[in-house]
Design a protein around this motif. Structure first.
Motif, PDB file in Angstrom:
ATOM      1  N   ALA A 193       1.163  -1.259  -0.242  1.00 31.31           N
ATOM      2  CA  ALA A 193       0.282   0.287  -0.056  1.00 31.31           C
ATOM      3  C   ALA A 193       0.717   0.838  -0.185  1.00 31.31           C
ATOM      4  O   ALA A 193       2.130   0.773   0.188  1.00 31.31           O
ATOM      5  CB  ALA A 193      -0.709   0.122   1.585  1.00 31.31           C
ATOM      6  N   PRO A 194      -0.160   2.570  -1.025  1.00 32.66           N
ATOM      7  CA  PRO A 194       0.871   3.350  -0.453  1.00 32.66           C
ATOM      8  C   PRO A 194       1.533   3.979   1.195  1.00 32.66           C
ATOM      9  O   PRO A 194       1.359   4.042   1.636  1.00 32.66           O
ATOM     10  CB  PRO A 194       0.642   4.698  -1.027  1.00 32.66           C
ATOM     11  CG  PRO A 194      -1.120   4.457  -1.524  1.00 32.66           C
ATOM     12  CD  PRO A 194      -0.874   2.703  -1.197  1.00 32.66           C
ATOM     13  N   VAL A 195       2.714   4.345   0.858  1.00 29.30           N
ATOM     14  CA  VAL A 195       3.587   4.532   2.441  1.00 29.30           C
ATOM     15  C   VAL A 195       2.842   5.794   2.720  1.00 29.30           C
ATOM     16  O   VAL A 195       3.294   6.581   3.646  1.00 29.30           O
ATOM     17  CB  VAL A 195       5.258   4.328   2.261  1.00 29.30           C
ATOM     18  CG1 VAL A 195       5.915   2.674   1.897  1.00 29.30           C
ATOM     19  CG2 VAL A 195       6.037   5.160   1.069  1.00 29.30           C
ATOM     20  N   ARG A 196       2.713   6.741   1.682  1.00 30.34           N
ATOM     21  CA  ARG A 196       2.114   7.715   2.805  1.00 30.34           C
ATOM     22  C   ARG A 196       1.091   7.887   3.687  1.00 30.34           C
ATOM     23  O   ARG A 196       1.375   8.923   5.152  1.00 30.34           O
ATOM     24  CB  ARG A 196       1.643   8.681   1.029  1.00 30.34           C
ATOM     25  CG  ARG A 196       0.429   8.083   0.758  1.00 30.34           C
ATOM     26  CD  ARG A 196      -0.436   9.214   0.047  1.00 30.34           C
ATOM     27  NE  ARG A 196      -1.502   8.459  -0.738  1.00 30.34           N
ATOM     28  CZ  ARG A 196      -1.566   8.025  -2.158  1.00 30.34           C
ATOM     29  NH1 ARG A 196      -0.067   7.170  -2.840  1.00 30.34           N
ATOM     30  NH2 ARG A 196      -3.129   7.368  -2.313  1.00 30.34           N
ATOM     31  N   ASP A 197       0.973   6.936   4.108  1.00 24.88           N
ATOM     32  CA  ASP A 197       0.009   6.741   5.304  1.00 24.88           C
ATOM     33  C   ASP A 197       1.208   6.745   6.568  1.00 24.88           C
ATOM     34  O   ASP A 197      -0.164   7.345   7.369  1.00 24.88           O
ATOM     35  CB  ASP A 197      -1.046   4.883   4.444  1.00 24.88           C
ATOM     36  CG  ASP A 197       0.024   3.637   4.807  1.00 24.88           C
ATOM     37  OD1 ASP A 197       1.043   4.616   5.063  1.00 24.88           O
ATOM     38  OD2 ASP A 197      -0.061   2.843   5.045  1.00 24.88           O
ATOM     39  N   VAL A 198       2.188   6.315   6.398  1.00 24.76           N
ATOM     40  CA  VAL A 198       3.026   6.654   7.317  1.00 24.76           C
ATOM     41  C   VAL A 198       3.548   7.742   6.887  1.00 24.76           C
ATOM     42  O   VAL A 198       4.261   8.809   8.720  1.00 24.76           O
ATOM     43  CB  VAL A 198       3.198   5.124   7.653  1.00 24.76           C
ATOM     44  CG1 VAL A 198       2.481   4.357   8.233  1.00 24.76           C
ATOM     45  CG2 VAL A 198       4.497   5.553   6.422  1.00 24.76           C
ATOM     46  N   ARG A 229       7.364   0.018  -6.722  1.00 23.46           N
ATOM     47  CA  ARG A 229       6.719  -0.929  -4.954  1.00 23.46           C
ATOM     48  C   ARG A 229       5.668  -1.276  -4.541  1.00 23.46           C
ATOM     49  O   ARG A 229       4.639  -1.311  -3.944  1.00 23.46           O
ATOM     50  CB  ARG A 229       7.652  -1.320  -3.921  1.00 23.46           C
ATOM     51  CG  ARG A 229       8.723  -2.670  -4.840  1.00 23.46           C
ATOM     52  CD  ARG A 229       9.684  -2.673  -5.856  1.00 23.46           C
ATOM     53  NE  ARG A 229      10.002  -0.983  -5.939  1.00 23.46           N
ATOM     54  CZ  ARG A 229      11.132  -0.547  -6.605  1.00 23.46           C
ATOM     55  NH1 ARG A 229      11.488  -0.654  -8.253  1.00 23.46           N
ATOM     56  NH2 ARG A 229      11.694   1.153  -6.829  1.00 23.46           N
ATOM     57  N   VAL A 230       4.674   0.402  -5.120  1.00 21.07           N
ATOM     58  CA  VAL A 230       3.286   0.178  -4.662  1.00 21.07           C
ATOM     59  C   VAL A 230       2.749   0.513  -5.681  1.00 21.07           C
ATOM     60  O   VAL A 230       2.283   0.319  -6.848  1.00 21.07           O
ATOM     61  CB  VAL A 230       3.430   2.093  -4.273  1.00 21.07           C
ATOM     62  CG1 VAL A 230       1.905   2.425  -3.902  1.00 21.07           C
ATOM     63  CG2 VAL A 230       4.703   3.052  -3.145  1.00 21.07           C
ATOM     64  N   ALA A 231       1.594  -0.425  -5.239  1.00 15.79           N
ATOM     65  CA  ALA A 231       0.053  -1.035  -5.853  1.00 15.79           C
ATOM     66  C   ALA A 231      -0.075   0.346  -6.682  1.00 15.79           C
ATOM     67  O   ALA A 231      -0.782   1.227  -6.122  1.00 15.79           O
ATOM     68  CB  ALA A 231      -0.634  -1.805  -4.510  1.00 15.79           C
ATOM     69  N   GLY A 232      -0.742  -0.460  -7.753  1.00 15.16           N
ATOM     70  CA  GLY A 232      -1.342   0.098  -8.978  1.00 15.16           C
ATOM     71  C   GLY A 232      -0.508   1.326  -9.435  1.00 15.16           C
ATOM     72  O   GLY A 232      -1.532   2.583  -9.865  1.00 15.16           O
ATOM     73  N   TRP A 233       0.651   1.656  -8.969  1.00 14.13           N
ATOM     74  CA  TRP A 233       1.495   3.085  -9.238  1.00 14.13           C
ATOM     75  C   TRP A 233       0.714   4.599  -8.580  1.00 14.13           C
ATOM     76  O   TRP A 233       0.675   4.927  -9.018  1.00 14.13           O
ATOM     77  CB  TRP A 233       1.411   3.395 -10.859  1.00 14.13           C
ATOM     78  CG  TRP A 233       2.184   2.590 -11.218  1.00 14.13           C
ATOM     79  CD1 TRP A 233       2.595   1.108 -11.952  1.00 14.13           C
ATOM     80  CD2 TRP A 233       4.367   3.193 -11.369  1.00 14.13           C
ATOM     81  NE1 TRP A 233       3.830   1.193 -12.190  1.00 14.13           N
ATOM     82  CE2 TRP A 233       4.946   2.422 -11.455  1.00 14.13           C
ATOM     83  CE3 TRP A 233       4.242   4.572 -10.841  1.00 14.13           C
ATOM     84  CZ2 TRP A 233       6.051   2.619 -12.322  1.00 14.13           C
ATOM     85  CZ3 TRP A 233       6.013   4.359 -11.256  1.00 14.13           C
ATOM     86  CH2 TRP A 233       6.888   3.506 -11.811  1.00 14.13           C
ATOM     87  N   ASP A 234      -0.263   3.994  -7.310  1.00 11.85           N
ATOM     88  CA  ASP A 234      -0.941   5.102  -6.887  1.00 11.85           C
ATOM     89  C   ASP A 234       0.092   5.292  -5.875  1.00 11.85           C
ATOM     90  O   ASP A 234       0.327   5.424  -4.158  1.00 11.85           O
ATOM     91  CB  ASP A 234      -2.039   4.345  -6.112  1.00 11.85           C
ATOM     92  CG  ASP A 234      -2.264   5.659  -5.118  1.00 11.85           C
ATOM     93  OD1 ASP A 234      -2.818   6.415  -4.918  1.00 11.85           O
ATOM     94  OD2 ASP A 234      -3.465   4.581  -4.432  1.00 11.85           O
ATOM     95  N   ILE A 235       0.912   6.576  -6.404  1.00  8.39           N
ATOM     96  CA  ILE A 235       1.638   7.652  -5.379  1.00  8.39           C
ATOM     97  C   ILE A 235       1.595   9.351  -5.716  1.00  8.39           C
ATOM     98  O   ILE A 235       0.634   9.603  -6.839  1.00  8.39           O
ATOM     99  CB  ILE A 235       2.805   7.145  -6.449  1.00  8.39           C
ATOM    100  CG1 ILE A 235       3.516   7.891  -8.172  1.00  8.39           C
ATOM    101  CG2 ILE A 235       3.428   6.253  -6.548  1.00  8.39           C
ATOM    102  CD1 ILE A 235       4.545   7.764  -8.625  1.00  8.39           C
ATOM    103  N   THR A 236       2.598   9.484  -4.636  1.00 10.19           N
ATOM    104  CA  THR A 236       2.907  10.672  -4.180  1.00 10.19           C
ATOM    105  C   THR A 236       3.296  11.204  -4.713  1.00 10.19           C
ATOM    106  O   THR A 236       4.726   9.678  -4.365  1.00 10.19           O
ATOM    107  CB  THR A 236       1.790  12.088  -2.922  1.00 10.19           C
ATOM    108  OG1 THR A 236       2.584  10.730  -1.647  1.00 10.19           O
ATOM    109  CG2 THR A 236       0.724  11.090  -3.111  1.00 10.19           C
ATOM    110  N   ILE A 237       4.133  12.660  -4.636  1.00  9.43           N
ATOM    111  CA  ILE A 237       6.117  12.310  -4.922  1.00  9.43           C
ATOM    112  C   ILE A 237       6.314  11.326  -2.530  1.00  9.43           C
ATOM    113  O   ILE A 237       7.491  11.518  -3.920  1.00  9.43           O
ATOM    114  CB  ILE A 237       6.080  13.947  -4.074  1.00  9.43           C
ATOM    115  CG1 ILE A 237       7.440  14.751  -4.851  1.00  9.43           C
ATOM    116  CG2 ILE A 237       5.455  14.959  -3.213  1.00  9.43           C
ATOM    117  CD1 ILE A 237       8.298  14.347  -5.759  1.00  9.43           C
TER     118      ILE A 237
END
Length: 275
Positions: free
Chosen positions: A33-38, A154-162
């Protein structure tokens, strides 16, 4: 415990958690999952702390740093990913694929390919960051070659922020360097024209001007930013300047060939699922 000490302890815990998730995702070839959650979606310095933790792990495992990559330099790629500013990552020796070589697609999660200009440096770029401009950067370049960068989130679905992509070593995976070397007195990077074919069909095109206005601008941005973060560029480094056009998705069996005018051609093939 003071407030500052408590904040530092929390930051270290957050960095360790995000780094472990990304390391596990890469090792198991299973997206996280996106690591922006942490990390949050805006704390770029904290995300680079995670990237540094990943770099330390790679070095401890025996990898060697051979350069850097600039990411998110093309408006087309920024639009594809929804991230509107550049970032950088680290290139390791075990990321290099020979020109015309084959990539095991089973070792990647969701690979995409970009065609780029790669610079090889003959001098350090470690001066005052404010003094580094495109001309300063150009003076440090030994030669340039055509390059393909294989990116992989490595983030699912290329669901990324910076912060997701910075932490994930700028979504880097592998790179391919062409064999035609050109010095900067022989061509202008901004004038490079690029076409990228996938399985014989044109899949992407662009010019040097799509890379922050000029690939040398991208090199200068990287030199300034890397110096500000305490890890300046060094002589011998390979620098991938960033995409000249949209990314192209790679599937099992894909064969990709880029032609970058003066810099010639560079290619790579992805294995089929059964290989």
């Amino acid at each position: 415990m003071t407030d500052r000490t408590a904040t530092t302890a929390v930051s270290r815990s957050v960095v360790a958690l995000a780094a472990e998730r990304l390391i596990t995702a890469a090792r198991t070839v299973t997206a996280t999952a996106p690591v922006r959650d942490v990390l949050g979606a805006t704390d770029i310095a904290l995300a680079y702390d995670v990237q540094n933790a990943l770099t330390s792990a790679r070095l401890a495992a025996g990898a060697t740093i051979v350069g850097r990559k600039v990411g998110l330099t093309s408006p087309a790629v920024q639009a594809q990913l929804g991230v509107g500013q550049p970032d950088f990552g680290v290139l390791f020796d075990d990321m290099h694929v020979p020109d015309g070589g084959a990539v095991d697609i089973a070792a990647l999660i969701a690979p995409k390919v970009e065609a780029e200009v790669a610079f090889v440096l003959k001098a350090d770029l470690d001066g005052d960051p404010e003094s580094i401009d495109a001309a300063t950067a150009a003076a440090a370049v030994d030669y340039a070659v055509a390059a393909l960068e294989i990116v992989d989130s490595r983030v699912a679905g290329w669901d990324i922020t910076i912060t997701d992509t910075v932490a994930d070593n700028a979504s880097s995976a592998l790179f391919v360097l062409g064999s035609t070397r050109a010095r900067l007195d022989e061509f202008a990077p901004v004038d490079v024209t690029m076409t990228l074919e996938k399985d014989g069909e044109r899949a992407s095109s662009g010019t040097g001007a799509a890379c922050l206005g000029d690939p040398l601008n991208a090199l200068a941005w990287l030199a300034r930013t890397a110096a500000e973060y305490g890890s300046p560029l060094r002589a011998g480094d390979v620098v991938l300047s960033g995409a000249l056009g949209p990314m192209v998705t790679a599937e099992p069996g894909s064969h990709l060939v880029a032609d970058l005018s003066t810099l010639g051609r560079v290619s790579v093939t992805f294995s089929k699922d059964s290989e």
